[in-house]
Design an enzyme around this catalytic site. Structure first.
Site, PDB file in Angstrom:
ATOM      1  N   HIS A  83     -41.882  10.819 -26.413  1.00  0.00           N
ATOM      2  CA  HIS A  83     -43.055  10.568 -25.578  1.00  0.00           C
ATOM      3  C   HIS A  83     -43.278   9.054 -25.456  1.00  0.00           C
ATOM      4  CE1 HIS A  83     -45.329   9.728 -29.190  1.00  0.00           C
ATOM      5  NE2 HIS A  83     -45.161  10.960 -29.660  1.00  0.00           N
ATOM      6  N   HIS A 125     -43.056   6.681 -28.584  1.00  0.00           N
ATOM      7  CA  HIS A 125     -41.704   6.271 -28.991  1.00  0.00           C
ATOM      8  C   HIS A 125     -41.183   5.184 -28.051  1.00  0.00           C
ATOM      9  CE1 HIS A 125     -41.810  10.712 -30.161  1.00  0.00           C
ATOM     10  NE2 HIS A 125     -41.893  10.047 -31.300  1.00  0.00           N
ATOM     11  N   CYS A 134     -46.956  18.255 -46.848  1.00  0.00           N
ATOM     12  CA  CYS A 134     -47.196  18.367 -45.397  1.00  0.00           C
ATOM     13  C   CYS A 134     -45.862  18.188 -44.688  1.00  0.00           C
ATOM     14  CB  CYS A 134     -48.191  17.326 -44.909  1.00  0.00           C
ATOM     15  SG  CYS A 134     -48.265  17.303 -43.093  1.00  0.00           S
ATOM     16  N   CYS A 151     -45.737  15.290 -42.050  1.00  0.00           N
ATOM     17  CA  CYS A 151     -45.487  13.942 -42.591  1.00  0.00           C
ATOM     18  C   CYS A 151     -44.171  13.879 -43.347  1.00  0.00           C
ATOM     19  CB  CYS A 151     -46.575  13.536 -43.576  1.00  0.00           C
ATOM     20  SG  CYS A 151     -48.216  13.436 -42.913  1.00  0.00           S
ATOM     21  N   CYS A 161     -54.094  18.156 -43.440  1.00  0.00           N
ATOM     22  CA  CYS A 161     -53.575  16.803 -43.229  1.00  0.00           C
ATOM     23  C   CYS A 161     -54.261  16.228 -41.996  1.00  0.00           C
ATOM     24  CB  CYS A 161     -52.065  16.858 -43.014  1.00  0.00           C
ATOM     25  SG  CYS A 161     -51.442  15.332 -42.301  1.00  0.00           S
ATOM     26  N   HIS A 213     -51.834  15.698 -38.932  1.00  0.00           N
ATOM     27  CA  HIS A 213     -51.156  16.821 -38.280  1.00  0.00           C
ATOM     28  C   HIS A 213     -52.026  18.062 -38.116  1.00  0.00           C
ATOM     29  CE1 HIS A 213     -47.820  14.220 -39.541  1.00  0.00           C
ATOM     30  NE2 HIS A 213     -47.341  14.577 -38.370  1.00  0.00           N
ATOM     31  N   LYS A 223     -56.247  10.971 -28.674  1.00  0.00           N
ATOM     32  CA  LYS A 223     -54.992  10.999 -29.414  1.00  0.00           C
ATOM     33  C   LYS A 223     -54.020  11.925 -28.673  1.00  0.00           C
ATOM     34  CE  LYS A 223     -53.090  11.860 -33.891  1.00  0.00           C
ATOM     35  NZ  LYS A 223     -53.134  12.461 -35.188  1.00  0.00           N
ATOM     36  N   LYS A 277     -49.714  17.761 -28.899  1.00  0.00           N
ATOM     37  CA  LYS A 277     -49.209  18.922 -28.177  1.00  0.00           C
ATOM     38  C   LYS A 277     -50.314  19.936 -27.925  1.00  0.00           C
ATOM     39  CE  LYS A 277     -44.594  20.526 -28.043  1.00  0.00           C
ATOM     40  NZ  LYS A 277     -43.481  21.202 -28.671  1.00  0.00           N
TER      41      LYS A 277
HETATM   42  N1  MSP Z   1     -38.524   9.592 -38.619  1.00  0.00           N
HETATM   43  C1  MSP Z   1     -39.645   8.798 -39.012  1.00  0.00           C
HETATM   44  C2  MSP Z   1     -39.262   7.336 -39.106  1.00  0.00           C
HETATM   45  C3  MSP Z   1     -38.138   7.033 -40.036  1.00  0.00           C
HETATM   46  S1  MSP Z   1     -37.698   5.344 -39.983  1.00  0.00           S
HETATM   47  C4  MSP Z   1     -36.683   5.111 -41.283  1.00  0.00           C
HETATM   48  C5  MSP Z   1     -40.762   8.953 -37.999  1.00  0.00           C
HETATM   49  N2  MSP Z   1     -40.405   9.375 -36.784  1.00  0.00           N
HETATM   50  S2  MSP Z   1     -41.401   9.624 -35.550  1.00  0.00           S
HETATM   51  O1  MSP Z   1     -40.617  10.259 -34.531  1.00  0.00           O
HETATM   52  O2  MSP Z   1     -42.571  10.286 -35.965  1.00  0.00           O
HETATM   53  O3  MSP Z   1     -41.711   8.202 -34.993  1.00  0.00           O
HETATM   54  C6  MSP Z   1     -42.746   7.451 -35.513  1.00  0.00           C
HETATM   55  C7  MSP Z   1     -42.792   6.167 -34.735  1.00  0.00           C
HETATM   56  O4  MSP Z   1     -42.854   6.424 -33.318  1.00  0.00           O
HETATM   57  C8  MSP Z   1     -44.044   5.377 -35.022  1.00  0.00           C
HETATM   58  O5  MSP Z   1     -43.943   4.582 -36.187  1.00  0.00           O
HETATM   59  C9  MSP Z   1     -44.120   4.541 -33.762  1.00  0.00           C
HETATM   60  O6  MSP Z   1     -43.162   3.531 -33.826  1.00  0.00           O
HETATM   61  C10 MSP Z   1     -43.747   5.540 -32.693  1.00  0.00           C
HETATM   62  N3  MSP Z   1     -44.911   6.304 -32.257  1.00  0.00           N
HETATM   63  C11 MSP Z   1     -45.101   7.649 -32.318  1.00  0.00           C
HETATM   64  N4  MSP Z   1     -46.298   7.961 -31.755  1.00  0.00           N
HETATM   65  C12 MSP Z   1     -46.905   6.844 -31.325  1.00  0.00           C
HETATM   66  C13 MSP Z   1     -48.097   6.546 -30.616  1.00  0.00           C
HETATM   67  N5  MSP Z   1     -48.956   7.485 -30.239  1.00  0.00           N
HETATM   68  N6  MSP Z   1     -48.342   5.249 -30.335  1.00  0.00           N
HETATM   69  C14 MSP Z   1     -47.487   4.246 -30.654  1.00  0.00           C
HETATM   70  N7  MSP Z   1     -46.355   4.497 -31.312  1.00  0.00           N
HETATM   71  C15 MSP Z   1     -46.060   5.762 -31.710  1.00  0.00           C
HETATM   72  O7  MSP Z   1     -41.884   8.654 -38.333  1.00  0.00           O
END
Ligand code: MSP
Length: 500
Positions: A19, A22, A127, A130, A144, A147, A294, A297
């Site tokens: 999304h 990312h 969780c 997380c 949590c 989530h 926020k 889904k």
């Molecule tokens: N897989 C772990 C990270 C492991 S790194 C060794 C993880 N993955 S995640 O898919 O949940 O991605 C988290 C990261 O995605 C966040 O730290 C951020 O960089 C980005 N984001 C996910 N949702 C976000 C927002 N709503 N806003 C901004 N960035 C976000 O955690």
């Protein structure tokens, strides 16, 4: 001299498609990678996917697919996202790649050899969202807070990492490296975490989880996903082979605040346990909301970056995300704001300036850049570079728009259509200043909007040579050669539509 610059995104979970959250992180890294390439640094830009753990297994089951097939599919969509948005990563690591395996295994073995891993019976609330155990304190009404799900109670024998052994070492590390966490105020959060340190479970019994990397020497246990995931930053550059030293330590891990603890506490401690230098910096950004809410889904407000690319164009979204959201805080996404920025900043801003100036060069100078005239752009470059170096991308773009605004003002004040009748020498000088300003604008925009910058260079008739010519040379006033043929081309950002 060229410096090395190793930059990473987090590796994204493949439980679901990407999304805009990312995309935002990947984009920040792309802008930084390009900015450093512009400085002729040797850049290695890594991104990838985190593919082990219970969350992924469940998502695959839900989709009715075999786990590996499911992760292949979602990993492909993260990789497509990078291609779609001109993300210039040099590598894409997946934790299910065979090449990933040696690093977590070696890290584990070295930490164990150093006496930092022990086995103990453990009972806790886990969780899956997380992929972490939660303390009662961290739960809100038994759930949590991140989530919205109730954690599950697990009792099993696990391996633990002696994180508590690293308290003093971590504190002196932060002290010796005051830039380790950026922006600086985030360090306070980290110091708070270190004050409440506990040892962490770093394995799961195979009974509960088999989708992961086996613990060296104990086939009944699987590595905890974070131990596995964090090691991607080393596996991708060849660790445990000495080749990793070409890039290590990482210059910056870019992350959002949700995973600060793992990157600023656990990861440097893991490195210390294995006798490796910790990374140089963890840069932390805020969270993106959608229309003030926020993204989730269940709310059904998750913004799909592929749809956005179709709707507004890649360059517009790249610009919007970097201009609208301050890196250090949270920011909001709304289509209405994208539209406003498109019309105000892109169509009526940079697009209009380029079209207007080139039309005048065609009309008054036969389409050729006139004789050179004096100008001073260095103060703008200094402001821009300072903002880039402190992750204030929105301000760096504001600096560029100041240059655009000054150029617009110059046209309005000097009225070239009047000069054409009264003072053609002054008109030529003015047009040179405007063309050369546009070259600088294109250069400053290149890390953010590479395609737009390229189009501007083509229109101005310049070969930009970013990355092959020293930036200090490209930043000089007067690089644009008199006599260069310009060509207007199609408008950069047509007014009648939000699509390019
Ligand atoms: N897989 C772990 C990270 C492991 S790194 C060794 C993880 N993955 S995640 O898919 O949940 O991605 C988290 C990261 O995605 C966040 O730290 C951020 O960089 C980005 N984001 C996910 N949702 C976000 C927002 N709503 N806003 C901004 N960035 C976000 O955690």
């Amino acid at each position: 001299m060229r410096e090395k610059y190793y930059i990473t995104t987090p590796i994204y979970y493949v439980n679901d498609v990407p999304h805009i959250g990312h995309l935002y992180t990947s984009l920040v890294c792309d802008v930084l990678a390009r900015f450093h390439r512009m400085h002729q640094d040797a850049v290695f830009f890594l991104t990838g996917t985190d593919e082990h753990g219970g969350k992924i297994v469940r998502a695959a089951e839900k989709a009715g697919m075999a786990t590996q097939a499911y992760t292949d599919k979602i990993a492909a969509s993260f990789s497509l996202l990078a291609d779609t948005y001109e993300i210039s990563n040099d590598d894409f690591i997946r934790t299910t790649d065979a090449r990933h395996l040696p690093a977590p295994v070696a890290l584990w073995e070295r930490a164990a050899a150093a006496g930092k891993i022990y086995k103990k019976k453990y009972r806790g609330l886990y969780c899956v969202g997380c992929e972490a155990f939660k303390t009662d304190k961290e739960l809100v009404e038994g759930k949590c807070p991140d989530h919205g799900i109730s954690p599950e109670e697990y009792e099993e024998e696990n391996y633990f990492f002696k994180l508590t052994d690293f308290k003093d070492q971590l504190l002196s590390f932060y002290k010796a490296h005051p830039d380790f966490v950026a922006p600086a105020p985030r360090l306070n959060e980290v110091l708070g975490m270190v004050n409440e340190l506990e040892d962490v479970s770093i394995s799961r019994s195979r009974k509960h989880l088999s989708w992961g990397i086996p613990v060296p020497g104990d086939d009944d246990q699987v590595m905890y996903v974070w131990f596995d995931a964090l090691s991607n930053y080393l596996s991708a550059i060849g660790y445990p082979d000495d080749a990793y030293k070409k890039w290590w330590p990482a210059d910056v891990h870019v992350i959002a605040k949700d995973i600060l603890r793992f990157h600023a506490v656990l990861w440097p401690a893991m490195c210390m346990a294995a006798g490796i230098e910790p990374p140089r910096q963890v840069a932390v950004h805020g969270f993106l909301t959608v229309n003030g809410q926020k993204m989730s889904k269940t709310r059904g407000n998750v913004v799909d970056p592929f749809t956005l690319a179709e709707q507004f164009g890649v360059e517009t979204i790249r610009y919007f995300l970097m201009r609208e959201l301050p890196f250090s805080g949270d920011g909001d996404f709304s289509e209405a704001r994208v539209h406003e920025r498109y019309v105000g900043d892109l169509a009526n801003g940079v697009g209009n300036l380029l079209a207007r100036v080139l039309a005048m060069v065609e009309k008054y100078e036969g389409g050729k850049v006139p004789a050179a005239a004096k100008g001073d752009i260095m103060p703008s470059w200094r402001a821009y570079e300072a903002h880039m170096n402190e992750y204030a991308f929105h301000l760096a773009l504001a600096d560029v728009w100041d240059v655009i605004g000054s150029a617009d003002k110059l046209v309005n004040d000097r009225q070239p259509w009047v000069l054409a009748k009264t003072d053609t020498a002054a008109l030529s000088e003015l047009l040179y200043v405007l063309c050369e300003s546009l070259r600088h604008i294109a250069l400053m925009l290149w890390p953010f909007m590479p395609e737009t910058a390229e189009k501007m260079f083509v229109a101005l008739g310049v070969e930009h040579s970013i990355g092959t010519t020293a930036l200090s040379e490209l930043q000089q006033w007067g690089v644009l050669k008199p006599g260069t043929q310009v060509s207007r081309g199609a408008p950069l950002f047509p007014r009648h539509t939000t699509k390019p």
